[in-house]
Design an enzyme around this catalytic site. Sequence first.
Site, PDB file in Angstrom:
ATOM      1  N   LYS A 120     -13.745  -1.948   3.103  1.00  0.00           N
ATOM      2  CA  LYS A 120     -12.624  -2.186   4.352  1.00  0.00           C
ATOM      3  C   LYS A 120     -13.224  -1.432   5.488  1.00  0.00           C
ATOM      4  CE  LYS A 120      -7.792  -0.504   5.507  1.00  0.00           C
ATOM      5  NZ  LYS A 120      -6.795   0.211   5.159  1.00  0.00           N
TER       6      LYS A 120
ATOM      7  N   LYS B 289      -5.812 -17.029  37.002  1.00  0.00           N
ATOM      8  CA  LYS B 289      -5.769 -18.489  37.306  1.00  0.00           C
ATOM      9  C   LYS B 289      -6.699 -18.897  38.248  1.00  0.00           C
ATOM     10  CE  LYS B 289      -0.972 -19.078  36.012  1.00  0.00           C
ATOM     11  NZ  LYS B 289       0.461 -19.538  36.308  1.00  0.00           N
TER      12      LYS B 289
ATOM     13  N   ASN C  16      -4.166 -23.399  34.958  1.00  0.00           N
ATOM     14  CA  ASN C  16      -3.204 -22.670  33.911  1.00  0.00           C
ATOM     15  C   ASN C  16      -3.564 -23.399  32.893  1.00  0.00           C
ATOM     16  OD1 ASN C  16      -1.567 -24.935  33.970  1.00  0.00           O
ATOM     17  ND2 ASN C  16       0.386 -23.843  33.561  1.00  0.00           N
TER      18      ASN C  16
ATOM     19  N   HIS D 240     -13.120   3.697   8.897  1.00  0.00           N
ATOM     20  CA  HIS D 240     -12.029   3.795   9.823  1.00  0.00           C
ATOM     21  C   HIS D 240     -12.653   4.293  10.954  1.00  0.00           C
ATOM     22  CE1 HIS D 240      -9.215   3.219   6.416  1.00  0.00           C
ATOM     23  NE2 HIS D 240      -8.549   2.657   7.347  1.00  0.00           N
TER      24      HIS D 240
ATOM     25  N   GLY E  30      -1.488 -17.751  42.262  1.00  0.00           N
ATOM     26  CA  GLY E  30      -1.821 -18.856  41.466  1.00  0.00           C
ATOM     27  C   GLY E  30      -0.722 -19.593  41.307  1.00  0.00           C
TER      28      GLY E  30
ATOM     29  N   SER F 228       1.695   1.694  10.298  1.00  0.00           N
ATOM     30  CA  SER F 228       0.694   2.823   9.441  1.00  0.00           C
ATOM     31  C   SER F 228      -0.447   2.763  10.444  1.00  0.00           C
ATOM     32  CB  SER F 228       0.146   2.647   8.155  1.00  0.00           C
ATOM     33  OG  SER F 228      -0.656   1.256   8.118  1.00  0.00           O
TER      34      SER F 228
ATOM     35  N   GLN G  99       1.199 -28.442  28.212  1.00  0.00           N
ATOM     36  CA  GLN G  99      -0.145 -27.842  27.630  1.00  0.00           C
ATOM     37  C   GLN G  99       0.046 -28.170  26.182  1.00  0.00           C
ATOM     38  OE1 GLN G  99       0.320 -23.586  28.030  1.00  0.00           O
ATOM     39  NE2 GLN G  99      -0.952 -23.739  30.088  1.00  0.00           N
TER      40      GLN G  99
ATOM     41  N   GLU H 160       0.788  -1.237   0.017  1.00  0.00           N
ATOM     42  CA  GLU H 160       0.090   0.086   0.017  1.00  0.00           C
ATOM     43  C   GLU H 160       0.962   1.229   0.124  1.00  0.00           C
ATOM     44  OE1 GLU H 160      -2.240   0.767   3.777  1.00  0.00           O
ATOM     45  OE2 GLU H 160      -3.799   1.839   2.600  1.00  0.00           O
TER      46      GLU H 160
ATOM     47  N   ASP I  85       1.720 -26.018  35.955  1.00  0.00           N
ATOM     48  CA  ASP I  85       2.874 -25.422  36.612  1.00  0.00           C
ATOM     49  C   ASP I  85       3.565 -26.042  37.537  1.00  0.00           C
ATOM     50  OD1 ASP I  85       2.638 -23.001  35.500  1.00  0.00           O
ATOM     51  OD2 ASP I  85       1.090 -21.920  36.653  1.00  0.00           O
TER      52      ASP I  85
ATOM     53  N   TYR J  67      10.411 -15.347  33.867  1.00  0.00           N
ATOM     54  CA  TYR J  67      11.353 -15.527  32.697  1.00  0.00           C
ATOM     55  C   TYR J  67      11.662 -14.423  31.530  1.00  0.00           C
ATOM     56  CZ  TYR J  67       7.239 -16.595  30.045  1.00  0.00           C
ATOM     57  OH  TYR J  67       5.781 -16.331  29.658  1.00  0.00           O
TER      58      TYR J  67
ATOM     59  N   SER K 278       4.737 -12.512  27.513  1.00  0.00           N
ATOM     60  CA  SER K 278       4.812 -13.859  27.466  1.00  0.00           C
ATOM     61  C   SER K 278       5.442 -14.353  26.074  1.00  0.00           C
ATOM     62  CB  SER K 278       3.511 -14.423  27.549  1.00  0.00           C
ATOM     63  OG  SER K 278       3.329 -15.850  27.095  1.00  0.00           O
TER      64      SER K 278
HETATM   65  P1  NAP Z   1      -0.858 -14.077  40.947  1.00  0.00           P
HETATM   66  O1  NAP Z   1      -1.892 -15.037  40.977  1.00  0.00           O
HETATM   67  O2  NAP Z   1      -1.579 -12.642  40.272  1.00  0.00           O
HETATM   68  O3  NAP Z   1      -0.024 -13.631  42.138  1.00  0.00           O
HETATM   69  C1  NAP Z   1       0.726 -12.619  42.171  1.00  0.00           C
HETATM   70  C2  NAP Z   1       1.605 -12.943  43.270  1.00  0.00           C
HETATM   71  O4  NAP Z   1       2.486 -11.616  43.321  1.00  0.00           O
HETATM   72  C3  NAP Z   1       0.736 -12.480  44.656  1.00  0.00           C
HETATM   73  O5  NAP Z   1       1.276 -13.481  45.733  1.00  0.00           O
HETATM   74  C4  NAP Z   1       1.102 -10.967  44.880  1.00  0.00           C
HETATM   75  O6  NAP Z   1       1.093 -10.606  46.215  1.00  0.00           O
HETATM   76  C5  NAP Z   1       2.567 -10.973  44.206  1.00  0.00           C
HETATM   77  N1  NAP Z   1       2.819  -9.692  44.033  1.00  0.00           N
HETATM   78  C6  NAP Z   1       2.491  -8.926  42.694  1.00  0.00           C
HETATM   79  N2  NAP Z   1       3.089  -7.391  42.822  1.00  0.00           N
HETATM   80  C7  NAP Z   1       3.747  -7.613  44.058  1.00  0.00           C
HETATM   81  C8  NAP Z   1       4.674  -6.457  44.695  1.00  0.00           C
HETATM   82  N3  NAP Z   1       4.652  -5.255  44.044  1.00  0.00           N
HETATM   83  N4  NAP Z   1       5.057  -6.524  45.789  1.00  0.00           N
HETATM   84  C9  NAP Z   1       4.973  -7.884  46.371  1.00  0.00           C
HETATM   85  N5  NAP Z   1       4.147  -8.879  45.916  1.00  0.00           N
HETATM   86  C10 NAP Z   1       3.483  -8.869  44.808  1.00  0.00           C
HETATM   87  O7  NAP Z   1      -0.006 -14.356  39.774  1.00  0.00           O
HETATM   88  P2  NAP Z   1       0.824 -15.873  39.191  1.00  0.00           P
HETATM   89  O8  NAP Z   1       0.000 -16.583  38.102  1.00  0.00           O
HETATM   90  O9  NAP Z   1       0.942 -16.582  40.356  1.00  0.00           O
HETATM   91  O10 NAP Z   1       2.099 -15.346  38.383  1.00  0.00           O
HETATM   92  C11 NAP Z   1       3.138 -14.864  39.248  1.00  0.00           C
HETATM   93  C12 NAP Z   1       4.641 -14.789  38.571  1.00  0.00           C
HETATM   94  O11 NAP Z   1       4.883 -15.961  38.079  1.00  0.00           O
HETATM   95  C13 NAP Z   1       4.395 -13.704  37.192  1.00  0.00           C
HETATM   96  O12 NAP Z   1       5.510 -13.111  37.099  1.00  0.00           O
HETATM   97  C14 NAP Z   1       4.522 -15.104  36.142  1.00  0.00           C
HETATM   98  O13 NAP Z   1       4.800 -14.485  34.768  1.00  0.00           O
HETATM   99  C15 NAP Z   1       5.290 -15.764  36.822  1.00  0.00           C
HETATM  100  N6  NAP Z   1       4.916 -17.300  36.112  1.00  0.00           N
HETATM  101  C16 NAP Z   1       5.874 -17.905  35.686  1.00  0.00           C
HETATM  102  C17 NAP Z   1       5.679 -19.183  35.104  1.00  0.00           C
HETATM  103  C18 NAP Z   1       6.786 -19.886  34.410  1.00  0.00           C
HETATM  104  O14 NAP Z   1       6.570 -20.905  33.675  1.00  0.00           O
HETATM  105  N7  NAP Z   1       8.273 -19.608  34.658  1.00  0.00           N
HETATM  106  C19 NAP Z   1       4.461 -19.734  35.367  1.00  0.00           C
HETATM  107  C20 NAP Z   1       3.572 -18.918  36.194  1.00  0.00           C
HETATM  108  C21 NAP Z   1       3.894 -17.859  36.474  1.00  0.00           C
HETATM  109  P3  NAP Z   1      -0.223 -10.232  47.072  1.00  0.00           P
HETATM  110  O15 NAP Z   1      -1.268 -11.378  47.120  1.00  0.00           O
HETATM  111  O16 NAP Z   1      -0.043  -9.354  48.053  1.00  0.00           O
HETATM  112  O17 NAP Z   1      -0.956  -9.270  45.951  1.00  0.00           O
END
Ligand code: NAP
Length: 496
Positions: free
Chosen positions: A134, A278, A299, A109, A356, A193, A472, A29, A314, A440, A229
């Site tokens: 469009k 979750k 998850n 648009h 979670g 664009s 998964q 385009e 997980d 990660y 992610s």
């Molecule tokens: P979630 O259910 O929303 O839980 C988040 C947790 O983080 C809670 O305990 C929360 O505390 C705490 N939190 C968030 N912000 C905070 C802060 N500023 N200070 C202190 N605590 C804080 O999330 P989740 O699904 O468990 O995931 C959590 C992390 O794990 C994410 O970064 C996700 O990307 C990562 N993860 C990685 C994998 C992997 O395969 N490597 C798999 C799953 C998740 P409160 O309860 O006090 O709010």
Amino acid sequence: MICIPITAGSNHEALKDLRLACASADLVELRLDYIDRPDLDSLLRDRPRPVIVTNRAVDQGGMYSGNESSRIDMLKKAIDLGADYIDIEHDCVDKIKDIGATKLIVSYHNFQETPHDIGRIHSGLANSGAHIAKLVTFANRIEDNYRIFEMLENSDFPTISFCMGELGQVSRILSLKYGGIFTFASLDKGKESAPGQLTIDDLTNIYHAREIGKTTAVYGLIGNPVDHSMGHVFHNGVFNKTGVDARYLRFKVDDLGGFIDSVKRFDIKGLSVTIPHKESIIQFIDEVDPVAEQIGAVNTVINDQGRLSGCNTDAPAAVSALEEVMINDAAGDRTEGNDAVSPVCNRNVTIIGAGGAARAIVFGLREKGANITVVNRNHDRARRLVDDAGCDYAAPDRLTEMNTDILINTTSVGMFPHVDESPVPEAVLKEGMVVFDIIYNPRETKLLKIARRKGCTILDGTEMFIKQAVLQSELFTGLRVAGGPGKRAKITPGFA
Ligand code: NAP
């Protein structure tokens, strides 16, 4: 088909980009409104691909700020030079009388919203003398995309339609499934664009957009945020390598209930679930597997003809990644060992967080005989977890005095873009500790950088991520995929 818009500022640059775009796009385009004094003769001469000529005025969301008759004259000249298509806004169609062999794209648009009457607007475009309609709107909620898909499904008039904006990005890919005749991609990052446009590289090499059709199955990640992610790279890589006709997209979802309706209505076959859904997604699931039920977090969701089942990959992924790093670490000085006993058995594990992912890891490690203490900002949430799992709780200010062998961060503290944050003070980390950060992105968080410096064994979230994604993927495709728990992740399709 994929169209690349040329948004260069000068004729010289436009000619250069045109050549580059023709190498990877099906059509291009020419956005005359971006080009300073465009020379249409040179731009349309010897073109290897069909060209759409567009000259959108500022009040139509474009860049052209000259007078209206000159704007229309430039489009007329493009017709005289045999441009393949011209694109003109629906309220200006009357200004072009003779279009010769050029095909007319009539556009609507809306940069604010996806209006409730898109069906009526689309009929107006289709009946305006257009060869192609469009209709491009702005997505304020993820469900807006599905209203566009519904409109596309119900139309047999050649149509380009998708939503702009971050929430509309999925429609730039999936409109091809529902009958959109082509989509737009930028030549490179920074050359978009319109908001939400993907690069040609992502559309072709991650999403394989040209091969998307009616039968392509849809899977995806739901959460908020989702842009950190890498699941789309992994899962689309597996689909591509195994020849499964499916695509995996990132859906940024706030209104979970509303989105679950779209999952059933549009038969989204499976979901990965991340923050913050979750736990809350369980209320929408028909059958929760007993382990996920105990964890209280799902998850992975499989949609079997409207019946949703949920499980949790997980827990096995995290436990297996941790066991592997500890076994490898001990291998050097081990003289004898009992492989049947997990290296986490009887070790003092401190879990930071109670969301979670924390719940999955606590239940997984409890099965392996670890002594677990949960530390979390929100006391009530931590209490619920320790009561459910029968482990200990400690207040965050007690962290430095605790006797921790393995420290696991399950919070999002330190995750992109907040890469300068650490979930625990430096003094908590001691030589010889195992420190596992399940984040990660970035791969080495601030917590892991400090832990490495202090002589701890460190593990980032990649191995866990790959292992849970492999599990998964096996559930999504029914195929065995290398790299799951108990299998060191060597083959990791598309994931660097
Ligand atoms: P979630 O259910 O929303 O839980 C988040 C947790 O983080 C809670 O305990 C929360 O505390 C705490 N939190 C968030 N912000 C905070 C802060 N500023 N200070 C202190 N605590 C804080 O999330 P989740 O699904 O468990 O995931 C959590 C992390 O794990 C994410 O970064 C996700 O990307 C990562 N993860 C990685 C994998 C992997 O395969 N490597 C798999 C799953 C998740 P409160 O309860 O006090 O709010």
